[in-house]
Write an enzyme that holds these catalytic residues in place. Structure first.
Site, PDB file in Angstrom:
ATOM      1  N   HIS A  29      36.117 -34.231 -32.812  1.00  0.00           N
ATOM      2  CA  HIS A  29      35.442 -35.490 -32.568  1.00  0.00           C
ATOM      3  C   HIS A  29      36.249 -36.874 -32.795  1.00  0.00           C
ATOM      4  CE1 HIS A  29      33.794 -39.524 -34.095  1.00  0.00           C
ATOM      5  NE2 HIS A  29      32.748 -39.137 -33.203  1.00  0.00           N
ATOM      6  N   HIS A  75      24.597 -31.650 -34.695  1.00  0.00           N
ATOM      7  CA  HIS A  75      25.732 -32.524 -34.304  1.00  0.00           C
ATOM      8  C   HIS A  75      27.048 -32.284 -35.021  1.00  0.00           C
ATOM      9  CE1 HIS A  75      27.745 -36.531 -35.177  1.00  0.00           C
ATOM     10  NE2 HIS A  75      27.398 -36.523 -33.841  1.00  0.00           N
TER      11      HIS A  75
HETATM   12  O1  G3P Z   1      27.112 -37.058 -29.201  1.00  0.00           O
HETATM   13  C1  G3P Z   1      26.137 -37.881 -29.933  1.00  0.00           C
HETATM   14  C2  G3P Z   1      26.725 -38.348 -30.961  1.00  0.00           C
HETATM   15  O2  G3P Z   1      27.538 -37.253 -31.366  1.00  0.00           O
HETATM   16  C3  G3P Z   1      27.503 -39.560 -30.556  1.00  0.00           C
HETATM   17  O3  G3P Z   1      28.245 -40.185 -31.494  1.00  0.00           O
HETATM   18  O4  G3P Z   1      30.515 -40.272 -32.384  1.00  0.00           O
HETATM   19  O5  G3P Z   1      29.283 -38.711 -33.178  1.00  0.00           O
HETATM   20  O6  G3P Z   1      30.127 -38.438 -31.036  1.00  0.00           O
HETATM   21  P1  G3P Z   1      29.588 -39.352 -31.992  1.00  0.00           P
HETATM   22 CA    CA Z   2      29.492 -36.381 -30.122  1.00  0.00          CA
END
Ligand code: G3P
Ligand code: CA
Length: 356
Positions: A85, A43
């Site tokens: 992000h 992530h």
């Molecule tokens: O993309 C999965 C997860 O990353 C969604 O949450 O806000 O971290 O992009 P976010």
């Molecule tokens: Ca994401």
């Protein structure tokens, strides 16, 4: 050994329970989509150990052995696709000192050359002094091209797991994404790509542009997504801890949850990306949308479940027992250990080898 046996039994039990009305096991569904099972999704890179969405975070995730490098794609004023992000640059860069009058502006207000002047690493050292590193100072925001370069380098060959972030701010970004992936040869079937979005409209456009590429609809309880059981907002709830507030949020009912699975399926998704409520709470702890009945229903529709965003062993175990097929994690090294796929090199060895 016992731990390994326990995990294998738990995973087998969870998967067995999910061998579905659809007639295919989740492993078979994943195999058909060329998605590893269970999938390790880094992530924003290995973002526990290095600044999110920067070179060391992606190099580390790659060399540890993640299946996918995850990124949120946005578009600059001059049309370049970048990995970032947040809706603005305030949290993770020094925009406030470099461009004070424009500090609250979105990515689309800046050219790539302007964004490349920003320091996207120093915030991490201030926020996480125990994991700080001098060489993180001055790290650059990356283009999608640069993330693809990382994925293609090294001994491991991870795929990319790309989210269209705030896509309504970037009309046509689905087409631009296709053009870039095609230009780089990433749509030729030799590379692993998953496309993800929270937005139904963006999922439709991704399906139109890239019907052959696996897609995942991210799930959330709230505006634009699953209707909640309670509409009391956080501010009015009297609760102090946002994670605790999110944890008690539920879909309105089973039919509403199922409606979103059907939306995913009807728009070409191979799976969903639900949120998780984490044992220790924290900024990335949201609604528990991976309850066993939810995962079973998802599997019964012939869809996979990739949960976001889980970092601790206690939660890896919990969501695995509930039946998920892959995990978004900030801690690639820990998830690989949980799956008995630990890297032979440590985090610090890999960072040092790559010059950090
Ligand atoms: O993309 C999965 C997860 O990353 C969604 O949450 O806000 O971290 O992009 P976010
Ligand atoms: Ca994401």
């Amino acid at each position: 050994m016992l731990a390994h046996l326990y995990k294998t039994l738990c995973l087998t039990a969870a998967l067995g329970a999910a061998a579905s009305a659809h007639g295919q096991t989740p492993e078979q569904l994943a195999h058909a989509a060329n998605i590893p099972h269970p999938a390790v999704i880094a992530h924003r890179g290995a973002s526990y150990d290095a600044p999110e969405s920067t070179l060391p975070a992606y190099l580390l995730a790659r060399d540890l052995g993640a299946d996918y490098l995850e990124l949120d794609v946005q578009r600059t004023r001059d049309g370049q696709l970048i990995a970032l992000h947040d809706d603005t640059l305030l949290r993770t860069t020094d925009i406030a000192s470099k461009f004070p009058e424009r500090k609250d502006k979105p990515v689309s207000d800046f050219t790539l050359a302007e964004l490349k002047t920003l320091d996207a690493g120093s915030w991490f050292n201030a926020a996480h002094p125990q994991r700080a590193c001098d060489s993180y100072k001055g790290l650059k925001i990356l283009t999608l091209d640069e993330v693809l370069d990382v994925a293609q380098g090294g001994a491991h060959k991870p795929g990319v797991y790309i989210e269209t972030k705030v896509p309504q701010q970037f009309p046509g970004i689905e087409h631009d994404l296709k053009a870039k992936l095609a230009q780089r040869g990433w749509l030729d079937g030799q590379h692993r790509v998953v496309l993800q979005t929270f937005e139904k409209g963006s999922l439709e456009l991704l399906a139109k542009e890239m019907p052959q590429v696996p897609k995942v609809l991210l799930l959330w309880v709230g505006e634009g997504s699953i209707e909640p059981k309670s509409t009391v907002a956080f501010a009015a709830s009297g609760m102090k801890d946002k994670a605790a507030y999110y944890a008690q949020q539920q879909p309105r009912d089973r039919a509403e949850f199922e409606r979103w699975l059907d939306i995913a399926k009807a728009n070409g998704a191979v799976g969903t990306g639900p949120s998780a409520a984490l044992t220790e709470g924290g900024e990335q702890s949201y609604m528990d949308l991976v309850q066993p009945w939810m995962n079973k229903l998802t599997h019964d529709k012939g869809l996979l479940v990739h949960v976001y965003t889980v970092d601790e062993a206690v939660d890896f175990k919990k969501v695995s027992e509930a039946g998920v097929d892959g995990i978004f994690t900030n801690r690639t090294s820990e998830l690989l250990k949980f799956y008995d796929r630990a890297s032979t090199e440590s985090v610090s060895q890999i960072l040092q080898r790559n010059g950090y």
